[in-house]
Every structure is written in structure tokens, then in C-alpha cells.
Write an enzyme that holds these catalytic residues in place. Structure first.
Site, PDB file in Angstrom:
ATOM      1  N   ASN A  10       0.832  -1.350   0.069  1.00  0.00           N
ATOM      2  CA  ASN A  10       0.132   0.051  -0.006  1.00  0.00           C
ATOM      3  C   ASN A  10       0.820   1.111   0.030  1.00  0.00           C
ATOM      4  O   ASN A  10       1.595   1.598   1.125  1.00  0.00           O
ATOM      5  CB  ASN A  10      -0.879   0.032   1.325  1.00  0.00           C
ATOM      6  CG  ASN A  10      -1.804   1.431   1.405  1.00  0.00           C
ATOM      7  OD1 ASN A  10      -1.883   2.114   0.496  1.00  0.00           O
ATOM      8  ND2 ASN A  10      -2.396   1.477   2.593  1.00  0.00           N
ATOM      9  N   TRP A  11       1.006   1.856  -1.047  1.00  0.00           N
ATOM     10  CA  TRP A  11       1.874   2.827  -1.248  1.00  0.00           C
ATOM     11  C   TRP A  11       1.384   4.278  -0.761  1.00  0.00           C
ATOM     12  O   TRP A  11       2.013   5.275  -0.576  1.00  0.00           O
ATOM     13  CB  TRP A  11       2.151   3.204  -2.623  1.00  0.00           C
ATOM     14  CG  TRP A  11       3.108   2.076  -3.276  1.00  0.00           C
ATOM     15  CD1 TRP A  11       3.318   0.913  -2.824  1.00  0.00           C
ATOM     16  CD2 TRP A  11       3.562   1.920  -4.689  1.00  0.00           C
ATOM     17  NE1 TRP A  11       4.126   0.011  -3.751  1.00  0.00           N
ATOM     18  CE2 TRP A  11       4.099   0.712  -4.863  1.00  0.00           C
ATOM     19  CE3 TRP A  11       3.613   2.922  -5.868  1.00  0.00           C
ATOM     20  CZ2 TRP A  11       4.797   0.261  -5.965  1.00  0.00           C
ATOM     21  CZ3 TRP A  11       4.018   2.627  -6.992  1.00  0.00           C
ATOM     22  CH2 TRP A  11       4.719   1.197  -7.199  1.00  0.00           C
ATOM     23  N   LYS A  12       0.185   4.202  -0.459  1.00  0.00           N
ATOM     24  CA  LYS A  12      -0.469   5.414   0.209  1.00  0.00           C
ATOM     25  C   LYS A  12      -0.374   6.625  -0.756  1.00  0.00           C
ATOM     26  O   LYS A  12      -0.151   6.352  -1.899  1.00  0.00           O
ATOM     27  CB  LYS A  12      -0.074   5.777   1.707  1.00  0.00           C
ATOM     28  CG  LYS A  12      -0.205   4.399   2.476  1.00  0.00           C
ATOM     29  CD  LYS A  12      -0.152   4.572   4.054  1.00  0.00           C
ATOM     30  CE  LYS A  12      -0.022   3.418   4.606  1.00  0.00           C
ATOM     31  NZ  LYS A  12      -0.055   3.494   6.243  1.00  0.00           N
ATOM     32  N   HIS A  96      -9.484   1.166   4.944  1.00  0.00           N
ATOM     33  CA  HIS A  96      -8.344   1.378   5.707  1.00  0.00           C
ATOM     34  C   HIS A  96      -8.573   2.255   6.789  1.00  0.00           C
ATOM     35  O   HIS A  96      -9.417   3.239   6.550  1.00  0.00           O
ATOM     36  CB  HIS A  96      -7.205   1.858   4.586  1.00  0.00           C
ATOM     37  CG  HIS A  96      -5.795   1.856   5.273  1.00  0.00           C
ATOM     38  ND1 HIS A  96      -5.475   2.820   6.088  1.00  0.00           N
ATOM     39  CD2 HIS A  96      -4.902   0.731   5.009  1.00  0.00           C
ATOM     40  CE1 HIS A  96      -4.357   2.648   6.382  1.00  0.00           C
ATOM     41  NE2 HIS A  96      -3.754   1.405   5.688  1.00  0.00           N
ATOM     42  N   GLU A  98      -6.843   4.580   7.836  1.00  0.00           N
ATOM     43  CA  GLU A  98      -6.504   6.107   7.475  1.00  0.00           C
ATOM     44  C   GLU A  98      -8.083   6.663   7.000  1.00  0.00           C
ATOM     45  O   GLU A  98      -8.375   7.919   7.128  1.00  0.00           O
ATOM     46  CB  GLU A  98      -5.505   6.378   6.644  1.00  0.00           C
ATOM     47  CG  GLU A  98      -4.133   6.067   7.550  1.00  0.00           C
ATOM     48  CD  GLU A  98      -3.026   5.499   6.622  1.00  0.00           C
ATOM     49  OE1 GLU A  98      -3.188   5.283   5.435  1.00  0.00           O
ATOM     50  OE2 GLU A  98      -2.129   5.069   7.448  1.00  0.00           O
ATOM     51  N   GLU A 168      -5.499  -5.110  10.597  1.00  0.00           N
ATOM     52  CA  GLU A 168      -4.376  -3.881  11.108  1.00  0.00           C
ATOM     53  C   GLU A 168      -4.692  -3.333  12.152  1.00  0.00           C
ATOM     54  O   GLU A 168      -5.438  -2.252  11.962  1.00  0.00           O
ATOM     55  CB  GLU A 168      -4.609  -3.164   9.921  1.00  0.00           C
ATOM     56  CG  GLU A 168      -4.223  -3.654   8.156  1.00  0.00           C
ATOM     57  CD  GLU A 168      -3.665  -2.576   7.401  1.00  0.00           C
ATOM     58  OE1 GLU A 168      -2.834  -2.942   6.628  1.00  0.00           O
ATOM     59  OE2 GLU A 168      -4.121  -1.530   7.240  1.00  0.00           O
ATOM     60  N   GLY A 174       2.417   2.135  10.710  1.00  0.00           N
ATOM     61  CA  GLY A 174       3.272   3.189  10.667  1.00  0.00           C
ATOM     62  C   GLY A 174       3.948   3.544  11.811  1.00  0.00           C
ATOM     63  O   GLY A 174       4.826   4.732  11.943  1.00  0.00           O
ATOM     64  N   SER A 214       3.226  -2.229  10.476  1.00  0.00           N
ATOM     65  CA  SER A 214       4.776  -2.274  10.593  1.00  0.00           C
ATOM     66  C   SER A 214       5.222  -3.655  10.291  1.00  0.00           C
ATOM     67  O   SER A 214       6.310  -4.046  11.053  1.00  0.00           O
ATOM     68  CB  SER A 214       5.552  -1.701  12.066  1.00  0.00           C
ATOM     69  OG  SER A 214       4.866  -0.487  12.205  1.00  0.00           O
ATOM     70  N   GLY A 235       2.587  -1.041   4.382  1.00  0.00           N
ATOM     71  CA  GLY A 235       2.795   0.206   3.915  1.00  0.00           C
ATOM     72  C   GLY A 235       4.289   0.815   3.869  1.00  0.00           C
ATOM     73  O   GLY A 235       4.868   0.575   2.843  1.00  0.00           O
ATOM     74  N   GLY A 236       4.825   1.129   5.090  1.00  0.00           N
ATOM     75  CA  GLY A 236       6.270   1.663   4.940  1.00  0.00           C
ATOM     76  C   GLY A 236       7.278   0.760   4.057  1.00  0.00           C
ATOM     77  O   GLY A 236       8.029   1.315   3.228  1.00  0.00           O
TER      78      GLY A 236
END
Ligand code: PEP
Length: 255
Positions: A10-12, A96, A98, A168, A174, A214, A235-236
């Protein structure tokens, strides 16, 4: 029942189309046609088309980060399932945390999107998970149950093999804090039991449940070794070719 591991990046809101294409090239080169683990990259909407061309002919699949649950029309700023299909997206991340937090998405709205994506032949990755406050109040399983059943309301059993669930924990996204493999497995097992109650054991065994929060090469092997963890939503660590490819390698050798 053996489920194929799935590693989704997930590159966000990161990477220009050019930077996304460079990252996709690295991933496509690493994956080639190897389908031992399923690999999905989810760039921003403006990078989808370019990334689609880069991964063409390889086993890497394309995912989007969101969609709007209407065919077309006056929905400024939104993107339709047909548009995603036109760039050969196969997956779409929905619900998600976010989006729930910053854009006020409710379980009912997420459910509309899940049903719409299935109608439009896109595989939803339905994200669920508790906040730190909820975990500390002992509400984790209740929160996860509400989000899971809310998100899947009206989804028929026949469609469930196309659905991916991503557990998640919000406090792990993150932050560098990861749920221990045991903590994650406990929730994943609870999710699978809820799926079994709703759809039967056979169907529940076919649904992939990803862990997200993470996840990185250093903790992936232990997480992926858990019975009900079928991959990761990353993500990261998906923003850099080496770490994402190391995660794919971890999934290929997991069992
Ligand atoms: C995510 O946002 O889906 C996620 C898991 O992020 P990170 O890996 O950075 O925690």
C-alpha cells in the site's frame, strides 16, 4: 486447505508516477513470472496506468487504494470501478483505518464499497482493526467483529473466495510497533471463526487474512509462520524495492 500467501504493498500518498514506475520495475524484475506468492502493488490513482504498463507480462498484480461505489457521475474527486478495471486493477483496498479516521468512512459505507467492488469484478481487501484505546479497554475482538460483519453485510458465500481480509491494528500502522505473532494469530483465528460461523468452515478456510502494521523483513517470517496469517498488507516497507522484495521472498519460503 493451503492458501496462497499474498503480499500487498500500500503505497498510500507516496511516489510520483515516475518514482512509482521505477519501484514497480524493481519489483517486476524480482517477481518475474513466479507465482509462488501472490504480489500486489497499490499505487496512487495517478500512477496506476503507468505501473500497469511496467508490470504487464509479469506475475505482479495491480491494486487501487479506494473506489467510489457508483458507476459514474457527479462525484468530484472520486474514481470508479470501471476506471480501475480499465487500467487492469484486480484488487482494491477498502476500509483502511486512515480512510475511516480522516475521511469518516463508516462500516456501512465500506460495506457498500465491498459489495460494489465484487459486482464489478474487483477483489476487495477489507481492512479492519482496533485502536490502542480499544485494545487497552479489552475491546479488540468486539471491534474486529463489528467491522468484519459490517463490511461483509450482504456479501454472498460464493463471492468470499475473492475477498481478502486485512487485520491491521491501528496502533501498529506506521508506528514501528508490531503485534507479536501470538497477538496477531489470536485475532486472525477469531476472524476465521467468525467467517466460519457466517459462511461455513470450508469457505472460511479459503479466505486469506493478511496482517498489516509495521510488517518488515525482520518480523515477517515469524508472523507468516502463524497458522491463520496468509500474508501482509505493507505500508512503509513497500516503498523501497529491497525491503518489499525481501517480504516477497519471506512469503515464498513460508509454510
Ligand atoms: C498500512 O497502512 O496498511 C500499513 C500496514 O502500514 P505500515 O506497514 O507502514 O505500518
Amino acid at each position: 486447505m493451503s492458501r496462497k500467501y499474498l503480499i500487498a504493498g500500500n503505497w498510500k500518498m507516496n511516489k510520483t508516477p515516475a518514482d512509482g514506475a521505477d519501484l514497480a520495475k524493481e519489483i517486476a524484475h524480482f517477481v518475474g513470472k513466479d507465482e509462488a506468492a501472490e504480489v500486489v502493488v497499490c499505487p496512487t490513482a495517478v500512477a496506476l496506468d503507468r505501473v500497469a504498463h511496467v508490470i504487464e507480462g509479469t506475475a505482479v498484480k495491480l491494486g487501487a487504494q479506494n473506489l467510489y461505489p457508483k458507476a459514474s457521475g457527479a462525484y468530484t474527486g472520486e474514481i470508479s470501478a470501471e476506471m480501475l478495471r480499465a487500467v487492469f486493477a484486480k484488487y482494491v483496498i477498502l476500509g483502511h483505518s486512515e480512510r475511516r479516521e480522516y475521511f469518516g468512512e463508516t462500516d456501512a459505507f465500506v460495506n457498500e464499497k465491498v459489495r460494489f467492488s465484487l459486482e464489478c469484478s474487483l477483489n476487495p481487501i477489507l481492512c479492519i482493526g482496533e485502536t490502542l484505546e480499544q485494545r487497552e479497554a479489552g475491546e479488540t475482538l468486539e471491534v474486529v467483529k463489528t467491522q468484519l460483519l459490517g463490511g461483509l453485510e450482504g456479501v454472498e458465500e460464493a463471492n468470499m473466495p475473492k475477498v481478502v481480509i486485512a487485520y491491521e491494528p491501528v496502533w501498529a500502522i506506521g508506528t514501528g510497533k508490531t503485534a507479536t505473532p501470538e497477538m496477531a494469530q489470536e485475532v486472525h483465528a477469531a476472524i476465521r471463526s467468525l467467517l466460519a460461523e457466517k459462511y461455513g468452515v470450508g469457505t472460511a478456510e479459503r479466505v486469506r487474512i493478511l496482517y498489516g502494521g509495521s510488517m518488515k523483513p525482520a518480523n515477517a517470517t515469524e508472523l507468516l509462520a502463524q497458522k491463520d496469517i496468509d500474508g501482509g498488507l505493507i505500508g512503509g516497507a513497500s516503498l523501497e524495492g529491497k525491503s518489499f522484495c525481501d517480504l516477497i521472498a519471506a512469503a515464498r519460503s513460508a509454510d
